[in-house]
Scaffold this motif. Sequence first.
Motif, PDB file in Angstrom:
ATOM      1  N   LYS A 155      -0.577  12.699   8.311  1.00 60.84           N
ATOM      2  CA  LYS A 155      -0.946  11.578   7.439  1.00 60.84           C
ATOM      3  C   LYS A 155       0.143  10.532   7.507  1.00 60.84           C
ATOM      4  CE  LYS A 155      -3.463  14.654   4.459  1.00 60.84           C
ATOM      5  NZ  LYS A 155      -3.848  15.017   3.117  1.00 60.84           N
ATOM      6  N   SER A 156      -0.269   9.248   7.515  1.00 61.62           N
ATOM      7  CA  SER A 156       0.725   8.172   7.613  1.00 61.62           C
ATOM      8  C   SER A 156       0.095   6.829   7.294  1.00 61.62           C
ATOM      9  CB  SER A 156       1.321   8.135   9.021  1.00 61.62           C
ATOM     10  OG  SER A 156       0.303   7.818   9.950  1.00 61.62           O
ATOM     11  N   CYS A 157       0.918   5.778   7.356  1.00 58.83           N
ATOM     12  CA  CYS A 157       0.461   4.400   7.269  1.00 58.83           C
ATOM     13  C   CYS A 157      -0.002   3.966   8.653  1.00 58.83           C
ATOM     14  CB  CYS A 157       1.592   3.478   6.814  1.00 58.83           C
ATOM     15  SG  CYS A 157       2.262   3.869   5.200  1.00 58.83           S
ATOM     16  N   LEU A 170       0.834  -1.182   0.000  1.00 54.30           N
ATOM     17  CA  LEU A 170       0.000   0.000   0.000  1.00 54.30           C
ATOM     18  C   LEU A 170       0.878   1.245   0.000  1.00 54.30           C
ATOM     19  CD1 LEU A 170      -2.955   1.032   0.376  1.00 54.30           C
ATOM     20  CD2 LEU A 170      -2.504   0.998   2.820  1.00 54.30           C
ATOM     21  N   LYS A 171       0.475   2.260  -0.747  1.00 50.39           N
ATOM     22  CA  LYS A 171       1.170   3.547  -0.755  1.00 50.39           C
ATOM     23  C   LYS A 171       0.272   4.559  -0.067  1.00 50.39           C
ATOM     24  CE  LYS A 171       3.813   4.816  -4.349  1.00 50.39           C
ATOM     25  NZ  LYS A 171       5.166   4.383  -4.135  1.00 50.39           N
ATOM     26  N   ASN A 225       4.483  13.873  -0.060  1.00 57.26           N
ATOM     27  CA  ASN A 225       5.439  12.793   0.194  1.00 57.26           C
ATOM     28  C   ASN A 225       4.696  11.459   0.314  1.00 57.26           C
ATOM     29  OD1 ASN A 225       7.857  11.498   0.866  1.00 57.26           O
ATOM     30  ND2 ASN A 225       7.451  11.730   3.046  1.00 57.26           N
ATOM     31  N   SER A 226       4.864  10.570  -0.662  1.00 55.85           N
ATOM     32  CA  SER A 226       4.220   9.257  -0.588  1.00 55.85           C
ATOM     33  C   SER A 226       5.262   8.201  -0.193  1.00 55.85           C
ATOM     34  CB  SER A 226       3.564   8.882  -1.918  1.00 55.85           C
ATOM     35  OG  SER A 226       4.522   8.764  -2.929  1.00 55.85           O
ATOM     36  N   VAL A 227       4.813   7.220   0.579  1.00 52.55           N
ATOM     37  CA  VAL A 227       5.697   6.150   1.055  1.00 52.55           C
ATOM     38  C   VAL A 227       5.045   4.798   0.828  1.00 52.55           C
ATOM     39  CG1 VAL A 227       6.808   7.580   2.816  1.00 52.55           C
ATOM     40  CG2 VAL A 227       4.773   6.271   3.410  1.00 52.55           C
ATOM     41  N   ASP A 228       5.870   3.759   0.708  1.00 53.85           N
ATOM     42  CA  ASP A 228       5.370   2.387   0.681  1.00 53.85           C
ATOM     43  C   ASP A 228       5.236   1.932   2.123  1.00 53.85           C
ATOM     44  OD1 ASP A 228       5.306   2.027  -2.123  1.00 53.85           O
ATOM     45  OD2 ASP A 228       7.469   1.757  -2.123  1.00 53.85           O
TER      46      ASP A 228
END
Length: 98
Positions: free
Chosen positions: A53-55, A19-20, A31-34
Amino acid sequence: MQFYGALVLLITLSAACGLKCYSCTGKGCTNSVDCPPLFDRCSSIEVNGVVTKSCMSSIACGDTPLSCCQTDLCNSAISTGSSVLLMMVSSALITLFL
């Protein structure tokens, strides 16, 4: 028949990639992260006017003021548009039938 094999391969590869999510604090988040393996949700929370915002794990999204979702880059206020897979499938169908 080869087309269906390629389609199944693309779907499998897109599901295998994690998920990104957007990960930032404040406005103007780009800023997008895996996300790590156990983090299966994107989250967004606003506290005292500051948006973070985060995972996130689905367990942490239970009864909290977090806004959680489970698709790529879904924790954005800006529309992310169609997925690459949808565009590839529609292009393949147009090529196939034209």
